[in-house]
Enzyme design. Structure first.
Site: not given
Ligand code: BGC
Length: 758
Positions: A281
């Protein structure tokens, strides 16, 4: 002659769009053998696009890195023109011309936006859910995207956690069905098409169970609970062939998921056979420094060793892997393996044959936010709404009644799509008031007043209306706002109170300790009730709320969640009876925040309550100030018609391991409307080698019954439905007695029983 012309065109199209390509393993091996170490590490790097604009893309820092082969993919860049320009840098300027992946959080639709996932799951309609993902894939791929960071399948039993809005609620069985439907919808089992997306199941694992409901917080869970309750939806996505997996921010068993080898290698790859790649993530790798796992080099090596292939934004791989290789902290085989999995994904997506496969500008103009897609979204959105209360059949409303639509969410198009709607055109979303006007046409007067702000506290409102999702704060005093609202209300036959959360009160980093409707709106609602006019509460929310006071005082409550770009139409369709509500909750609504975590599939304890009325019993498992059960249980939801259940039968009171039983029940539509009902089957395993839940959902059917119609609904039970993970984490069914409940929600008591015999 005709054949010759066809052949000519075939050859031309082959030459211009595709080049002959070797089989995957050979192609990828060849490519890896040509790559320098830097180029390999570059493929593992996933930066965000920042605010790249068309025309500037080629001069940005990212462009420089792409040309140097330091980027494997980019994400959250919107518009096919920009994507094409960036892809051109990779394909024309980098030494090996390796195309980029383009990812995006396409979570519940693209420009045509569907209900937030929690709402969508309340449709219990896997075909519709799959359809919503397929439309999302069609639109996103038409605009240059080839990879979505969805589905989010984290089980959550804690409505304090704002991201409960992004998942499918509390149940592993239902959650698994949704996971599968979403993956199938996006990928259509064929990534070689140009209108599908590679899916990315997230957040692996257990992200939905943070201590105190606080986002990113510590998770601590027994393995038996992981396997039985939290893992199944991730596994279902893997079984459905999901192309990629995203690691979660939280720790699992004391080690952050991003650096957790047991999770990423033993469970995901060895036990479940996952063949795609794992991405972290956002800054998941450097965040392990704050978790206390070491410096950037250490945590980056930890991630690679654990089984992570791609580093989202963190640049830990990019900046330290070379050094770690030189110091023998990682191996070249590990790096090669990571590169291989990413190149294989690009191969599967057809990017080596045609890097511009998703860059057809014409498609972007004709396949995005189409009338057909919006019509479909309107229908799907209506299925996600849950009717929580409808005293004296106030609903559906008559189209001729003068209606006062009052509340901060009544005229709030920017908030209709809900959280995580990156691609939506907020400006074009349909507000409740616009939807009502369209549905009643010239039949009735539709009046409006704002009535209150989101809450009294302006600072709170600012935090809750980020990313352009404004509620246009009104600077008048509450007294002025209330007076205006009452004046409007007094001219109407019926009041629709559009209240609840703003879109950004749930979602990422939006945890709450108070689960009530904000006080300013609660006060407004009580004022509206004092008029003596019928009041319908249309509730906007991204999570279960505590609605005890509203349930006691308001005659009708329709939970609208955030129903997407067509929300206003869909809600009006339901309010006025164009659609009969049929959604059922996939998450329990507590009576008090103190009951949280709360879920239907709980265990019994050694001291369960003995009375059914929920009266307090000393030295039994209960509270001195609140009942145990939720206000609205899992599976709950009303219709404008009534469904009566009778004649529950089971084909035998015994079953062998290789036999199947049939359970049937008659469902009658005894009310005044045609309608859909979600018939639910729960099983209880009475005695086990480990303690077993009081009820577990094991089947459901959504049926349509005309007014007066009766249907016999049948389910089949096999030994697979009785299996669970025992204390050795083996997936087994144990002989013994089972109860089977069939009814309209998880509080059902109507049951039959049988014995499983060896
Ligand atoms: C979130 C994810 C997301 C990623 C990309 C993160 O902050 O937890 O769910 O896919 O950002 O935008």
């Amino acid at each position: 002659m005709r054949n010759k012309i066809t052949l000519f065109f075939l050859v031309c199209s082959f030459l211009s769009f595709g080049q002959k390509i070797k089989p995957k393993a050979e192609f990828v091996n060849d490519l890896i053998s040509k790559m320098t170490l830097d180029e390999k590490i570059g493929q593992l790097n996933l930066p965000t696009s920042g605010d790249i604009t068309t025309g500037q893309a080629s001069s940005s820092d990212i462009a420089k890195n792409i040309a140097e082969g330091k980027v494997g993919g980019l994400f959250n860049i919107k518009s096919v023109e920009k994507i094409k320009e960036v892809q051109r840098i990779a394909v024309e300027k980098s030494r090996l011309k390796i195309p980029l992946l383009f990812g995006m959080d396409v979570i519940h639709g693209y420009e045509t936006t569907f209900p937030i996932p929690l709402g969508l799951s309340c449709s219990w309609d896997m075909k519709l859910i799959e359809k919503s993902a397929q439309i999302a894939a069609q639109e996103a791929s038409a605009d240059g995207i080839n990879w979505t960071f969805s589905p989010m399948v984290d089980i959550s039993r804690d409505p304090r956690w704002g991201r409960i809005s992004e998942g499918s609620g509390e149940d592993p069985y239902l959650g698994s069905q949704v996971a599968k439907a979403m993956v199938n919808g996006y990928q259509q089992n064929d990534l070689s098409k140009n209108n599908t997306l590679m899916a990315c199941v997230k957040h692996f694992a257990l992200y939905g169970a943070p201590d105190g409901g606080r986002d990113y917080n510590t998770v601590d869970m027994s393995r038996i609970k992981m396997y039985n309750d939290y893992f199944p939806p991730y596994k279902a996505a893997v079984d459905a062939g999901v192309g990629s997996v995203m690691a979660s921010f939280n720790e699992v068993d004391g080690i952050p998921a991003t650096g957790n080898k047991w999770l990423m290698t033993d469970v995901l790859r060895k036990q479940w056979g996952f063949k795609g790649f794992v991405v972290t993530d956002y800054t998941g790798i450097p965040e392990m420094i704050a978790h206390g796992m070491g410096d950037l080099q250490t945590v980056s090596a930890l991630a690679l060793n654990a089984g992570i292939e791609m580093d989202m934004v963190g640049e830990g791989f990019l900046t330290t892997l070379k050094k770690s290789l030189a110091e023998n902290k990682v191996t070249l085989a590990q790096i090669n393996n990571a590169v291989r999995l990413i190149l294989e994904a690009k191969y599967d997506l057809g990017l080596f044959q045609n890097p511009y496969k998703y860059c057809d500008v014409k498609r972007a103009r004709t396949e995005v936010y189409t009338t057909a897609n919006r019509t479909e979204a309107r229908k799907i959105s209506a299925q996600s709404l849950v009717l929580l209360k409808n005293m004296n059949q106030i609903l559906p409303l008559k189209k001729s009644a003068t209606v006062a639509v009052i509340g901060p969410l009544a005229d709030a198009k920017e908030n209709m799509a809900g959280t995580w709607s990156v691609a939506t055109n907020m400006d074009k979303s349909i507000s409740l008031i616009a939807g009502i006007k369209e549905v009643v046409g010239n039949n009735a007067k539709v009046l409006y007043a704002k009535g209150s702000n989101l809450d009294y506290d302006a600072v709170f409102e600012e935090k809750a209306t980020m990313f352009g999702k404004t509620l246009h704060r009104d600077n008048r005093t509450q007294e002025e706002l209330t007076n205006e609202a009452l004046k409007v209300a007094n001219q109407a036959d019926v009041i629709i109170a559009a209240l609840g959360e703003s879109a950004e009160m749930s979602g990422e980093s939006s945890s709450r300790t108070n689960l009530e409707i904000p006080q300013a709106q609660k006060d407004l609602l009580q004022e509206l009730l004092k008029t003596g006019k019928p009041v319908v509460l249309v509730l906007f929310t991204g999570r279960p709320l505590v609605l005890v006071q509203e349930n006691e005082t308001v005659p009708a409550i329709l939970n609208a969640w955030f129903a997407g770009s067509e929300a206003g139409y869909a809600i009006a369709d339901v309010l006025y009876g164009n659609e009969n509500p049929s959604g059922k909750l996939t998450t329990s609504f507590p009576r008090s925040v103190g009951q949280v975590p709360i879920y239907y599939n709980q265990k019994n304890t050694g001291r369960p309550l003995m009375n059914k009325e929920g009266k307090f019993e000393k030295f039994r498992s209960n509270y001195i100030d609140e009942r145990n059960e939720p206000l609205y249980p899992f599976g709950y939801g009303l219709s404008y018609t009534n469904f009566d259940y009778s004649n529950l039968k089971i084909s035998s009171d015994k079953m062998n391991f290789d036999e199947k039983l049939k359970v049937s029940i008659d469902v009658a539509n005894t009310g005044n409307y045609d309608g859909k009902e979600i018939v639910q089957l729960y099983i209880r395993d009475l005695v086990g080698s480990v303690t077993r839940p009081l009820k577990e959902l094991k089947g459901f059917q959504k049926i349509f019954l005309k007014k007066g119609e009766v249907q016999t609904v049948s389910f089949e039970i096999s030994v697979e439905d009785l299996k669970f993970y025992n204390s050795d984490l083996q997936f087994v069914a144990e002989p013994g007695q089972f109860e089977v409940f069939v009814g309209k929600d998880s509080a059902v008591e109507n049951k039959v029983s049988f014995g499983l015999v060896k």
